[in-house]
Every structure is written in structure tokens, then in C-alpha cells.
Design a protein around this motif. Sequence first.
Motif, PDB file in Angstrom:
ATOM      1  N   GLU A  67     -20.502  -7.394  72.285  1.00  0.00           N
ATOM      2  CA  GLU A  67     -20.325  -6.576  73.487  1.00  0.00           C
ATOM      3  C   GLU A  67     -20.728  -7.349  74.738  1.00  0.00           C
ATOM      4  O   GLU A  67     -20.080  -7.239  75.783  1.00  0.00           O
ATOM      5  N   THR A  68     -21.788  -8.151  74.635  1.00  0.00           N
ATOM      6  CA  THR A  68     -22.181  -9.010  75.759  1.00  0.00           C
ATOM      7  C   THR A  68     -21.074 -10.007  76.078  1.00  0.00           C
ATOM      8  O   THR A  68     -20.741 -10.245  77.244  1.00  0.00           O
ATOM      9  N   ALA A  69     -20.492 -10.589  75.038  1.00  0.00           N
ATOM     10  CA  ALA A  69     -19.400 -11.551  75.234  1.00  0.00           C
ATOM     11  C   ALA A  69     -18.204 -10.890  75.906  1.00  0.00           C
ATOM     12  O   ALA A  69     -17.550 -11.486  76.777  1.00  0.00           O
ATOM     13  N   LEU A  70     -17.895  -9.667  75.522  1.00  0.00           N
ATOM     14  CA  LEU A  70     -16.773  -8.947  76.132  1.00  0.00           C
ATOM     15  C   LEU A  70     -17.051  -8.643  77.606  1.00  0.00           C
ATOM     16  O   LEU A  70     -16.136  -8.702  78.441  1.00  0.00           O
ATOM     17  N   GLU A  71     -18.293  -8.322  77.948  1.00  0.00           N
ATOM     18  CA  GLU A  71     -18.648  -8.085  79.349  1.00  0.00           C
ATOM     19  C   GLU A  71     -18.507  -9.368  80.152  1.00  0.00           C
ATOM     20  O   GLU A  71     -18.002  -9.361  81.282  1.00  0.00           O
ATOM     21  N   HIS A  72     -18.953 -10.492  79.595  1.00  0.00           N
ATOM     22  CA  HIS A  72     -18.820 -11.780  80.281  1.00  0.00           C
ATOM     23  C   HIS A  72     -17.349 -12.143  80.504  1.00  0.00           C
ATOM     24  O   HIS A  72     -16.998 -12.756  81.517  1.00  0.00           O
ATOM     25  N   ALA A  73     -16.491 -11.768  79.550  1.00  0.00           N
ATOM     26  CA  ALA A  73     -15.060 -12.089  79.667  1.00  0.00           C
ATOM     27  C   ALA A  73     -14.437 -11.432  80.893  1.00  0.00           C
ATOM     28  O   ALA A  73     -13.490 -11.970  81.474  1.00  0.00           O
ATOM     29  N   LYS A  74     -14.974 -10.291  81.295  1.00  0.00           N
ATOM     30  CA  LYS A  74     -14.458  -9.621  82.491  1.00  0.00           C
ATOM     31  C   LYS A  74     -14.685 -10.458  83.737  1.00  0.00           C
ATOM     32  O   LYS A  74     -13.976 -10.320  84.729  1.00  0.00           O
ATOM     33  N   ARG A  75     -15.684 -11.345  83.689  1.00  0.00           N
ATOM     34  CA  ARG A  75     -15.992 -12.248  84.811  1.00  0.00           C
ATOM     35  C   ARG A  75     -15.437 -13.647  84.555  1.00  0.00           C
ATOM     36  O   ARG A  75     -15.843 -14.611  85.192  1.00  0.00           O
ATOM     37  N   VAL A 104     -11.300 -18.623  68.429  1.00  0.00           N
ATOM     38  CA  VAL A 104     -10.677 -17.425  68.988  1.00  0.00           C
ATOM     39  C   VAL A 104     -11.462 -16.976  70.206  1.00  0.00           C
ATOM     40  O   VAL A 104     -12.697 -16.896  70.163  1.00  0.00           O
ATOM     41  N   VAL A 105     -10.770 -16.690  71.304  1.00  0.00           N
ATOM     42  CA  VAL A 105     -11.435 -16.151  72.497  1.00  0.00           C
ATOM     43  C   VAL A 105     -11.887 -14.722  72.221  1.00  0.00           C
ATOM     44  O   VAL A 105     -11.129 -13.915  71.669  1.00  0.00           O
ATOM     45  N   VAL A 106     -13.120 -14.418  72.609  1.00  0.00           N
ATOM     46  CA  VAL A 106     -13.614 -13.046  72.454  1.00  0.00           C
ATOM     47  C   VAL A 106     -13.078 -12.205  73.607  1.00  0.00           C
ATOM     48  O   VAL A 106     -13.478 -12.363  74.764  1.00  0.00           O
ATOM     49  N   GLU A 107     -12.135 -11.338  73.287  1.00  0.00           N
ATOM     50  CA  GLU A 107     -11.526 -10.424  74.239  1.00  0.00           C
ATOM     51  C   GLU A 107     -11.145  -9.154  73.471  1.00  0.00           C
ATOM     52  O   GLU A 107     -11.149  -9.157  72.238  1.00  0.00           O
ATOM     53  N   PRO A 108     -10.869  -8.050  74.166  1.00  0.00           N
ATOM     54  CA  PRO A 108     -10.651  -6.777  73.457  1.00  0.00           C
ATOM     55  C   PRO A 108      -9.619  -6.837  72.346  1.00  0.00           C
ATOM     56  O   PRO A 108      -9.775  -6.179  71.312  1.00  0.00           O
TER      57      PRO A 108
END
Length: 287
Positions: free
Chosen positions: A210-218, A146-150
Motif C-alpha cells: 500500500e505504501t508503494a502504491l501511494e508512492h506511485a501516485k507521485r 513488475v511495477v507496483v501499480e493498481p
Amino acid sequence: SELESAWAHALGGESTTPWDAGIAELITELCEDTPTILYIPLCSFPPDQSLFVKKLRQRGLEIIDTQGPTLEEIERSNYLRTHTFSYPFLVENNEALVKKVLEQGIISDQPLSLIHDTKIPMVLPFHERARDFFDDSIRAMFPKSVVVEPKASVTVEGREIDLDELCDLPAKKRNFILKFAGADPILNTSGRGVFSLRRTDKRRAREQLETALEHAKRLQFWILQEDLSQRFDVPVFEGDHIEERSLFGRFSGFYGPRGLLKIRAQFRNLYKVNSSADSVVAVISSI
């Protein structure tokens, strides 16, 4: 030799053209000039790289075999051979080398590791926009990814829950591995981008997600997979005797045109099994 036979088998068996002659001919044709090959090898298997260099030099090709090219060596090379996409970014004088690649001043011959060395394709058989392209038999070969996204959710005891609820579960129920799935060479090596959510506390699990979610923004994605790590009883040479140890296992298949060639088994007393100094390695199958 055994190594030369293995190369021949991997490249399709006996041929009217020796494998080294075919490679030399292809490189010469691509360069449209006398090739000067800048070879930045994968140092974990010296016999392989030594054979490659020796055979192509016997074919009359100039090869600069180095882990750290000088500016002069970069300048006079017109063909770059590396084992991974990340190598030009990591060596000495990397700015000059990458600049020459981008300006097409050197032919860059690298595996498609931007795709093959990332974990994001493992999501495709399970993703809502791609799952119809895959049979259940394919999905059965991989842990659900599963992709880590919101909006991400995972299944725990038959129930779909979001990431926030996942962090609040007791450790034994957070049975997931968080893995970096992008192309950053730093996070892709030595287990730096692999974390077990059940082997940490709730606060640290939440921080990692939370780090993974921040990386997903990039667009540097992480994935969650069910933790299927397993220990095996393995006989290990220790000095002058053999002892049995209980170690985590990892199995890697290597393929040629005829199918599976060998399976490499690696074992380590840590769920992050990789090619570390404390790893136990064996070939468990040869086709």
C-alpha cells in the motif's frame, strides 16, 4: 603503482595522453576559466579519491577536497565533482550548493545516476510497452520485474494474480522482493527500500505494498521481483583463523572500454547484502 595501472586499464589502457592530463585538460576547457574544483568524494575508497586529488593538483588544478563544503568554498568554486547525484543534497550547506547548480553558477560533473542508480529500467524487458525491444536472452539475465501499480499482477505457480491476492497467500508463496525503484537517495541506500514479502506476515506485506502504491501516485515507483536470494558457503578470516560461513551473496561487475574488469563479491548473513560493516568482500575475478 597498482592503483594507477588500474585507472589506466579502466580508461582504455596505454595512451599517448596520461589519464590525469586528459581529465585536467577537459575540466579546464569546460570551465573556460581557471578551474576551482569542489570535490565531494565517495569516502568508502580513500586510495582512489586521494590519487584523483593528487594527480590533478600536480597538473596545477585547485581542488577543494571536502565532505562538507563551507559557504565560502561553494562561492569560489566553478566545477563540482561528486560520485552520485544525491551528494549535493546531503552535505552541509546543501541549499547554497544546489541553488548554485540550478542557477548554472557551477559546472556539475556527476554520473548519470538518476538513471543508473535506479531500478526502474529493470522493468523494461518485461513491460508490455517495451518488451518487444528486448530478446529473450536479455530477459533471461534478470529476475522478472513488475511495477507496483493498481493493475499489477505477478505469476505464482503458473497463475497470474493481483496484488490483493498476493498479500493473502501463505508466506512461502509470497516469494517476492519489493524494491524502491526511484531516485530518492534515502530509500536507495543501506537497504531502506528493500523488503521481503515472504519474510513478514500478511498484514505487514499488505502495508508495504500500500505504501508503494501511494508512492506511485507521485511517480516514485517500486518494483516486485522474484526472490532469488541464495546462501553460499564462504571462507572468512576471523581473527587469526579462517572459518566457513553460510551467507547471502551479491555479485557486482565493473566494466571499462575493453569489457569486464573485475567482479566484486559481497556476502552477509542477511538477504539485504550491501557494503555494511558486517559484510565479507572479495574480488573473485580479474580480467
